[in-house]
Scaffold this motif. Sequence first.
Motif, short mmCIF file in Angstrom:
data_model
loop_
_atom_site.label_atom_id
_atom_site.label_comp_id
_atom_site.label_asym_id
_atom_site.label_seq_id
_atom_site.Cartn_x
_atom_site.Cartn_y
_atom_site.Cartn_z
N SER A 47 0.83 -1.20 0.00
CA SER A 47 0.00 0.00 0.00
C SER A 47 0.87 1.25 0.00
CB SER A 47 -0.91 0.02 1.22
OG SER A 47 -1.73 -1.12 1.22
N VAL A 48 1.93 1.22 0.79
CA VAL A 48 2.88 2.33 0.85
C VAL A 48 4.26 1.77 0.53
CG1 VAL A 48 3.98 4.05 2.35
CG2 VAL A 48 1.55 3.56 2.60
N ASP A 49 4.91 2.30 -0.49
CA ASP A 49 6.24 1.88 -0.88
C ASP A 49 7.05 3.15 -1.11
OD1 ASP A 49 8.55 0.88 -1.99
OD2 ASP A 49 7.52 -0.48 -3.38
N TRP A 50 7.72 3.60 -0.07
CA TRP A 50 8.44 4.87 -0.11
C TRP A 50 9.93 4.59 0.07
CZ3 TRP A 50 9.21 8.72 4.32
CH2 TRP A 50 9.65 9.95 3.82
N ARG A 51 10.72 4.96 -0.91
CA ARG A 51 12.15 4.72 -0.89
C ARG A 51 12.88 6.02 -1.16
NH1 ARG A 51 12.70 -1.10 -2.64
NH2 ARG A 51 10.56 -1.82 -2.65
N TYR A 95 28.91 9.87 3.07
CA TYR A 95 28.21 8.63 2.76
C TYR A 95 26.77 8.89 2.36
CZ TYR A 95 32.21 6.74 5.24
OH TYR A 95 33.48 6.44 5.64
N ARG A 96 26.24 7.99 1.58
CA ARG A 96 24.82 8.04 1.22
C ARG A 96 24.14 6.83 1.85
NH1 ARG A 96 23.66 9.72 -4.81
NH2 ARG A 96 21.68 9.09 -3.99
N TYR A 97 23.01 7.07 2.46
CA TYR A 97 22.24 6.01 3.09
C TYR A 97 20.89 5.92 2.41
CZ TYR A 97 25.74 6.42 6.73
OH TYR A 97 26.92 6.46 7.40
N TYR A 98 20.37 4.72 2.30
CA TYR A 98 19.05 4.56 1.71
C TYR A 98 18.07 4.12 2.78
CZ TYR A 98 19.60 -0.53 1.69
OH TYR A 98 19.77 -1.83 2.06
N PHE A 99 16.82 4.44 2.57
CA PHE A 99 15.77 3.99 3.48
C PHE A 99 14.61 3.49 2.65
CE2 PHE A 99 14.90 8.44 2.72
CZ PHE A 99 13.53 8.46 2.47
N VAL A 100 13.87 2.56 3.24
CA VAL A 100 12.70 1.98 2.60
C VAL A 100 11.60 1.89 3.65
CG1 VAL A 100 11.76 -0.04 1.43
CG2 VAL A 100 14.13 0.61 1.05
N LEU A 101 10.43 2.43 3.33
CA LEU A 101 9.27 2.31 4.20
C LEU A 101 8.21 1.56 3.41
CD1 LEU A 101 7.73 3.03 6.80
CD2 LEU A 101 6.92 5.07 5.62
N LEU A 102 7.89 0.37 3.88
CA LEU A 102 6.88 -0.47 3.24
C LEU A 102 5.77 -0.73 4.23
CD1 LEU A 102 9.22 -3.13 1.60
CD2 LEU A 102 8.17 -1.18 0.50
N LEU A 103 4.54 -0.48 3.80
CA LEU A 103 3.38 -0.78 4.63
C LEU A 103 2.36 -1.51 3.79
CD1 LEU A 103 2.91 2.65 6.44
CD2 LEU A 103 3.88 0.59 7.39
N GLY A 104 1.74 -2.47 4.38
CA GLY A 104 0.71 -3.22 3.68
C GLY A 104 0.22 -4.36 4.55
N ARG A 105 -0.73 -5.08 4.04
CA ARG A 105 -1.31 -6.19 4.78
C ARG A 105 -0.31 -7.34 4.83
NH1 ARG A 105 -4.60 -10.49 3.04
NH2 ARG A 105 -5.71 -11.38 4.79
#
Length: 138
Positions: free
Chosen positions: A55-59, A67-77
Amino acid sequence: MNPLESDQLRDELRQDAALQHLMARMPPKIQTSFSEEQLSYLKLALVDRKWGNHSVDWRGTLKFIHYRYYFVLLLGRNRRELSRGEHQIGLFLQTALLAIFLIFSVLMGLLALYLAKSAAGIDLIPGFSLGIWDWFKS
């Protein structure tokens, strides 16, 4: 299927971006050992990922100093079977959130009752005030 069509199918499958990404991580000897049928099933397995729909896929990426850092926010059932520990943690979090919601609701209800009492001019303890009504009026 004649051998020419078989070779064309194998070439088309090998040119698929998802399969190329997968094959790049294998030794060349293994890459050439797959049949068309195996390649088509690999492609089907890569394309038909049910876990990829959220439902939510935010990267994003953040640069911090050098340095570069990545983040991932995933929300769903959650469609996975939970382990016993995950189930217990889920129940604990659900209970904690319910308790926080109930405490917040009770406090807001008490505040509303206090403001209604103060607006009506009712003084339960003579000479004592929390000061909320005075703050609310101004």
